[in-house]
Write a protein that holds these residues in place. Structure first.
Motif, PDB file in Angstrom:
ATOM      1  N   UNK A  24      -0.236  -6.675   1.202  1.00 55.99           N
ATOM      2  CA  UNK A  24       0.364  -5.432   1.652  1.00 55.99           C
ATOM      3  C   UNK A  24       1.693  -5.147   0.965  1.00 55.99           C
ATOM      4  N   UNK A  25       2.420  -6.175   0.563  1.00 57.58           N
ATOM      5  CA  UNK A  25       3.667  -5.940  -0.170  1.00 57.58           C
ATOM      6  C   UNK A  25       3.392  -5.280  -1.513  1.00 57.58           C
ATOM      7  N   UNK A  26       2.329  -5.751  -2.153  1.00 56.10           N
ATOM      8  CA  UNK A  26       1.963  -5.143  -3.438  1.00 56.10           C
ATOM      9  C   UNK A  26       1.472  -3.709  -3.245  1.00 56.10           C
ATOM     10  N   UNK A  27       0.728  -3.476  -2.164  1.00 57.26           N
ATOM     11  CA  UNK A  27       0.270  -2.121  -1.880  1.00 57.26           C
ATOM     12  C   UNK A  27       1.453  -1.182  -1.672  1.00 57.26           C
ATOM     13  N   UNK A  28       2.423  -1.645  -0.893  1.00 56.77           N
ATOM     14  CA  UNK A  28       3.594  -0.803  -0.608  1.00 56.77           C
ATOM     15  C   UNK A  28       4.388  -0.515  -1.884  1.00 56.77           C
ATOM     16  N   UNK A  29       4.598  -1.548  -2.711  1.00 56.36           N
ATOM     17  CA  UNK A  29       5.354  -1.330  -3.949  1.00 56.36           C
ATOM     18  C   UNK A  29       4.584  -0.435  -4.917  1.00 56.36           C
TER      19      UNK A  29
END
Length: 272
Positions: A48-53
């Protein structure tokens, strides 16, 4: 008016056994699908961190681009969109023409036996196995980049879809007119011409128009693999993160698809 005592005795009968069984089956299918979806979601690993970034890095500038689309690429985008339109027209026409005879070979009701229709059904199922993007990659490798590869990909994929739907339409026609003509001594050719074709032709044309809508959107994405059309222009701008130009291209695609879908829906309502 019924007396109150008579109304008290009125009782709604229970649904028939077949209806109760159908309801149980629907509930079982629904619960099974929910369980499968839950299991699939549990097996999906998402960073999810990669999705948000990623959203912040790409979606935010794209939305800003929609607020000030670039007019420099508008004419070129319209020109390439017409290339995608041509690919969809030719590919759908090829698919419709070739799927017409194949659908009759895959119709068990017309052939008189389900076994005789197995080869035709298997052939159409085999064609549907290959997605358009995979066919586009194959034909780009064979013919080189350009509209020909896109036309072949759209056309062959349309054969599998249209042939399957056409066969289902044929199997659902009313047998009454055919039986009436046979009773008068008409030949199978006359039965086919005067009883089968008039029933299936309007739905065939409606299905072809619907498939054309799908092919127009597919032809726009086939350019991502070098199969011509507006997709080539789009992927070039995406590589260089030219968001204002990307937004212009997307707006042209959306406007073009909306117009075609509206006209196609109007024609399909007139046919069926």
């Amino acid at each position: 008016m019924y007396p109150s005592s008579a109304l008290d005795e009125i009782r709604i009968p229970d649904p028939p056994a077949q209806v109760r069984w159908a309801r149980r089956v629907l509930w079982m299918i629904g619960l099974t699908l929910l369980v499968l979806m839950a299991l699939c979601l549990l097996n999906i690993s998402v960073d999810w961190n990669r999705v948000a970034s990623g959203l912040q890095r790409n979606l935010t500038p794209l939305l800003r681009g929609f607020s000030r689309p670039s007019g420099a690429v508008f004419n070129l985008a319209v020109q390439r969109m017409f290339e995608s339109f041509n690919m969809a027209v030719v590919g759908t026409t090829i698919g419709g023409i070739l799927s017409f005879p194949l659908s009759f070979l895959a119709s068990s009701s017309l052939l008189g036996s389900g076994r005789l229709a197995i080869p035709g059904k298997a052939f159409l199922a085999g064609i549907r196995t290959f997605p358009e993007l995979l066919l586009g990659i194959i034909f780009v490798s064979s013919f080189g980049p350009g509209q020909l590869a896109g036309i072949m990909a759209v056309g062959i994929n349309s054969i599998g879809f249209l042939g399957k739907v056409f066969a289902d339409i044929i199997e659902g026609i009313d047998p009454g007119p055919s039986e009436a003509l046979l009773a008068t001594g008409a030949s199978p050719l006359h039965v086919f011409r005067y009883a089968v074709i008039p029933q299936v032709l309007p739905e065939f044309l409606s299905t072809v128009l619907y498939r054309f809508e799908v092919n127009l959107r597919s032809s726009a994405t086939l350019g991502l693999v070098g199969a011509g059309g507006v997709g080539v222009l789009l992927v070039q701008r995406i590589q260089f993160r030219r968001w204002e130009e990307i937004s212009t291209i997307l707006l042209v695609i959306v406007a073009f698809v909306i117009v075609v879908d509206t006209l196609s829906s109007f024609l399909r309502k007139k046919l069926v």
